[in-house]
Motif scaffolding. Structure first.
Motif, PDB file in Angstrom:
ATOM      1  N   HIS A   1       2.517 -51.568 -39.174  1.00 29.22           N
ATOM      2  CA  HIS A   1       3.661 -51.255 -40.034  1.00 29.22           C
ATOM      3  C   HIS A   1       4.928 -51.844 -39.407  1.00 29.22           C
ATOM      4  CE1 HIS A   1       6.622 -49.072 -42.367  1.00 29.22           C
ATOM      5  NE2 HIS A   1       5.667 -48.551 -43.121  1.00 29.22           N
ATOM      6  N   PRO A   2       5.733 -52.573 -40.202  1.00 29.74           N
ATOM      7  CA  PRO A   2       6.881 -53.250 -39.586  1.00 29.74           C
ATOM      8  C   PRO A   2       8.030 -52.324 -39.208  1.00 29.74           C
ATOM      9  CG  PRO A   2       6.868 -53.623 -41.947  1.00 29.74           C
ATOM     10  CD  PRO A   2       5.577 -52.935 -41.615  1.00 29.74           C
ATOM     11  N   ARG A   3       8.090 -51.129 -39.802  1.00 28.27           N
ATOM     12  CA  ARG A   3       9.209 -50.222 -39.509  1.00 28.27           C
ATOM     13  C   ARG A   3       8.690 -48.803 -39.251  1.00 28.27           C
ATOM     14  NH1 ARG A   3      10.359 -53.415 -43.597  1.00 28.27           N
ATOM     15  NH2 ARG A   3       9.735 -51.819 -45.117  1.00 28.27           N
ATOM     16  N   PRO A   4       7.892 -48.626 -38.221  1.00 28.29           N
ATOM     17  CA  PRO A   4       7.373 -47.274 -37.946  1.00 28.29           C
ATOM     18  C   PRO A   4       8.505 -46.334 -37.529  1.00 28.29           C
ATOM     19  CG  PRO A   4       6.895 -48.735 -36.115  1.00 28.29           C
ATOM     20  CD  PRO A   4       7.457 -49.602 -37.206  1.00 28.29           C
ATOM     21  N   PRO A   5       8.429 -45.068 -37.917  1.00 29.91           N
ATOM     22  CA  PRO A   5       9.494 -44.126 -37.544  1.00 29.91           C
ATOM     23  C   PRO A   5       9.457 -43.727 -36.073  1.00 29.91           C
ATOM     24  CG  PRO A   5       7.746 -43.003 -38.731  1.00 29.91           C
ATOM     25  CD  PRO A   5       7.422 -44.458 -38.790  1.00 29.91           C
ATOM     26  N   PHE A   6       8.347 -43.999 -35.401  1.00 27.23           N
ATOM     27  CA  PHE A   6       8.218 -43.736 -33.968  1.00 27.23           C
ATOM     28  C   PHE A   6       7.151 -44.673 -33.427  1.00 27.23           C
ATOM     29  CE2 PHE A   6       5.517 -40.725 -36.236  1.00 27.23           C
ATOM     30  CZ  PHE A   6       4.288 -40.942 -35.659  1.00 27.23           C
ATOM     31  N   ASP A   7       7.049 -44.748 -32.116  1.00 28.74           N
ATOM     32  CA  ASP A   7       6.056 -45.611 -31.484  1.00 28.74           C
ATOM     33  C   ASP A   7       4.694 -44.917 -31.535  1.00 28.74           C
ATOM     34  OD1 ASP A   7       4.467 -47.216 -29.954  1.00 28.74           O
ATOM     35  OD2 ASP A   7       5.674 -47.052 -28.124  1.00 28.74           O
ATOM     36  N   PRO A   8       3.740 -45.400 -32.343  1.00 26.91           N
ATOM     37  CA  PRO A   8       2.452 -44.706 -32.435  1.00 26.91           C
ATOM     38  C   PRO A   8       1.658 -44.731 -31.139  1.00 26.91           C
ATOM     39  CG  PRO A   8       2.358 -46.815 -33.567  1.00 26.91           C
ATOM     40  CD  PRO A   8       3.794 -46.594 -33.194  1.00 26.91           C
ATOM     41  N   ARG A   9       1.974 -45.656 -30.249  1.00 31.18           N
ATOM     42  CA  ARG A   9       1.273 -45.693 -28.963  1.00 31.18           C
ATOM     43  C   ARG A   9       1.771 -44.593 -28.038  1.00 31.18           C
ATOM     44  NH1 ARG A   9       1.288 -50.371 -31.391  1.00 31.18           N
ATOM     45  NH2 ARG A   9      -0.492 -51.801 -31.178  1.00 31.18           N
ATOM     46  N   ALA A  10       2.964 -44.085 -28.310  1.00 26.77           N
ATOM     47  CA  ALA A  10       3.481 -42.969 -27.523  1.00 26.77           C
ATOM     48  C   ALA A  10       3.026 -41.630 -28.089  1.00 26.77           C
ATOM     49  CB  ALA A  10       5.012 -43.022 -27.492  1.00 26.77           C
TER      50      ALA A  10
END
Length: 261
Positions: free
Chosen positions: A78-87
């Protein structure tokens, strides 16, 4: 607690519905139960996928888990994630082997499978008989307990509890005591009915409409909602079978239905 039907077509998507998938909401907590073919698109009509607290899979047949492959792409690219999914990897609760099964969909070759790791954006947790997990915090906490049921592959029914209310979901199952245990005194019992009742049905696979009603009655459920009807069967007829075996309210699932638990 609310149950939102993303898809309810049995054994694959039908002309009017995606395959099996359901969204549970309790306050600020959201989780999905299964994500069959077409359900990720339906989910986006009701909630932002980034707001999910977890996703759970009753079993690993494609009509219940195929759209997880699209969720992988959503969280990775997703180009504009609301947060870092890896975190903040999304918890995935599923039968053992789910990571390898889902990774296979993204491997470019069989040799690449071992190097295809989805744990950058997901955390996989194996379901265990009678074991539970929680989603959310404080007053919005939801507790989910897995009950083993009978199906050609490892399969679980779910008992979902929040603020004294109980939602039971059969997943895919043949007649078995575990399903009655999962649905005991449930306020809403979402139960598969995959074929008309008859002696010729294959054993150990699914429930008929009548058997769905019988299990609801045995469990003392307060309300039954029939789901997972394949496109080649008459959902109204299977719902009528369930009504004949269960004295409580009986409805059939529809795509985008919002049900208060």
């Amino acid at each position: 607690m609310r149950l939102i039907v993303l898809g309810c077509s049995g054994s694959g998507p039908g002309p009017g519905s995606p395959a099996s998938g359901y969204l549970v909401e309790a306050g600020a907590t959201r989780l999905t139960l299964d994500l069959g073919n077409g359900t990720l698109g339906a989910l986006q009509r009701h909630a932002d996928p980034w707001t999910l607290g977890a996703t759970a899979f009753s079993h690993l047949h494609p009509d219940h888990c195929a759209d997880f492959a699209s969720l992988v792409v959503h969280r990775r690219y997703h180009p504009r994630p609301p947060f870092d999914p890896r975190a903040a990897p999304l918890p995935v609760h599923a039968p053992s082997g789910a990571h390898a099964r889902f990774a296979r969909a993204h491997a470019t070759t069989e040799d690449d499978l071992a190097g295809t790791d989805l744990t950058d954006v997901f955390r996989f947790h194996d379901l265990a008989p009678g074991a539970g997990f929680t989603v959310g915090t404080g007053r919005d906490t939801v507790t989910v307990t897995a009950y083993p049921v009978v199906h050609p592959c490892p399969s679980f029914a779910f008992r979902v509890e929040h603020a004294g209310r109980v939602l039971a979901y059969s997943g895919d199952t043949a007649p078995c005591p575990g399903l009655v245990d999962a649905a005991r005194d449930a306020d809403l019992f979402l139960c598969e009915a995959s074929w008309p009742h008859g002696a010729g049905n294959p054993p150990g696979v699914h429930l008929s409409g009548r058997e769905a009603g019988e299990h609801a009655a045995a469990a003392g459920a307060r309300r039954l909602v029939v789901t997972h009807v394949p496109a080649w069967y008459d959902a109204d007829a299977l719902t009528a079978e369930a009504k004949a075996a269960f004295d409580g309210p009986v409805d059939r699932a529809f795509p985008d239905a919002v049900l208060e638990v």
